[in-house]
Scaffold this active site. Structure first.
Site, PDB file in Angstrom:
ATOM      1  N   LYS A   7      37.907  46.185  37.048  1.00  0.00           N
ATOM      2  CA  LYS A   7      36.458  46.137  37.239  1.00  0.00           C
ATOM      3  C   LYS A   7      35.788  47.415  36.753  1.00  0.00           C
ATOM      4  O   LYS A   7      36.400  48.463  36.638  1.00  0.00           O
ATOM      5  CB  LYS A   7      36.132  45.821  38.698  1.00  0.00           C
ATOM      6  CG  LYS A   7      36.504  44.377  39.024  1.00  0.00           C
ATOM      7  CD  LYS A   7      36.043  43.902  40.375  1.00  0.00           C
ATOM      8  CE  LYS A   7      36.369  42.404  40.523  1.00  0.00           C
ATOM      9  NZ  LYS A   7      36.062  41.896  41.866  1.00  0.00           N
TER      10      LYS A   7
ATOM     11  N   ARG B  56      44.682  41.240  44.001  1.00  0.00           N
ATOM     12  CA  ARG B  56      44.514  40.292  42.883  1.00  0.00           C
ATOM     13  C   ARG B  56      44.416  41.096  41.598  1.00  0.00           C
ATOM     14  O   ARG B  56      43.482  41.896  41.426  1.00  0.00           O
ATOM     15  CB  ARG B  56      43.246  39.466  43.123  1.00  0.00           C
ATOM     16  CG  ARG B  56      42.967  38.397  42.084  1.00  0.00           C
ATOM     17  CD  ARG B  56      41.674  37.663  42.438  1.00  0.00           C
ATOM     18  NE  ARG B  56      41.376  36.583  41.503  1.00  0.00           N
ATOM     19  CZ  ARG B  56      40.759  36.743  40.345  1.00  0.00           C
ATOM     20  NH1 ARG B  56      40.354  37.955  39.965  1.00  0.00           N
ATOM     21  NH2 ARG B  56      40.525  35.685  39.557  1.00  0.00           N
TER      22      ARG B  56
END
Length: 268
Positions: free
Chosen positions: A204, A243
């Site tokens: 991210k 994840r």
């Protein structure tokens, strides 16, 4: 939890695994590399992304789910649609991972309750097209914990067993970088709720900015080391899962953490 994006537009690897054959092969490869769960998604949730319609989402994911499950892979379906979740579970998925926490589709809680599968409820404030406009908090940790508690109450009222609920703080979803770091520092508070906690920081943008600025930000595919470090810190905080796109890097980071702490593979 290894990520398989069956999408043309995901932020980190959009289009690479869009073909079902490629997605299935990638899922099997992540499983062989040591993923415990393969998370299959047919809708990009990057900021600004537009939604595919339901038939298209079904077309993208159902064969992938069925073939991975048929190979005895533990599959999670990443969807906000109850009908997609129901079809994926019928095809072999064992977990429903809903970034909206069942806010995106009012039928989701009933479907999950009836299926008796684990359910990941992420903190969410709206769809990708405008979610970053909602990144306003009085106290991001208190606000996220309160809003997740409200989701737990609604889910259990709809018949979802409390032990089936997994919480996700929703890093990057209606969050600025400072919000993401505050939530990572507060992971012990989420773990203390008694629910399992899933962290999705992989690749991210806020990791790309760590130690950098907008002009020198790491590209998405150069954030796996930062992701692995985050995974090790998250493990120290007691989370249930992480994840990730790069399973090998995170497995290595977790192995180093265990060795450092003198723990065996099962955590003892």
């Amino acid at each position: 939890m290894g990520v398989v994006n069956v999408t043309p537009d995901s932020f980190s690897d959009g289009g690479v695994w869009f073909d079902p054959e490629a997605a299935i092969a990638h899922g099997l490869r992540l499983w062989e590399q040591g993923a415990d769960i393969i998370d299959v998604g047919g809708e990009s949730t990057r900021p600004g992304a537009l939604r595919p319609d339901e038939p298209e989402e079904m077309r993208r994911i159902l064969r992938v789910v069925a073939e991975l499950a048929g190979a005895e892979v533990v599959v999670s379906i990443d969807t906000m649609r109850a009908a997609v979740a129901q079809a994926a579970v019928a095809s072999g998925a064992r977990i429903v991972n809903d970034v909206s926490g069942a806010l995106g589709d009012p039928a989701m809680a009933e479907v999950v309750a009836a299926a008796g599968v684990d359910f990941v409820a992420m903190h969410w404030r709206g769809h990708s097209v405008d979610m970053q406009s909602r990144a306003h908090y009085d106290d991001v940790v208190a606000d996220v914990c309160r809003e997740l508690a409200a989701r737990v109450a609604a889910l259990t009222a709809a018949g979802v067993a409390p032990e089936r609920i997994i919480l996700d703080p929703g890093l990057g979803f209606a969050k600025l970088p400072e919000h993401n770091w505050a939530l990572l520092r507060a992971l012990p508070d989420l773990v203390a709720t008694g629910h399992r906690v899933l962290v999705g920081s992989s690749r991210k943008r806020f990791l790309g900015l760590a130690g950098r600025d907008e002009q020198t930000i790491r590209p998405a595919d150069a954030r796996d080391i930062a992701t692995a470090v985050t995974s090790a810190y998250a493990a120290d905080a007691g989370v249930w899962g992480v994840r990730v796109h790069d399973v090998v890097a995170t497995r290595d980071a977790l192995a180093v953490r265990r060795a450092w702490r003198g723990e065996s593979e099962d955590g003892r």
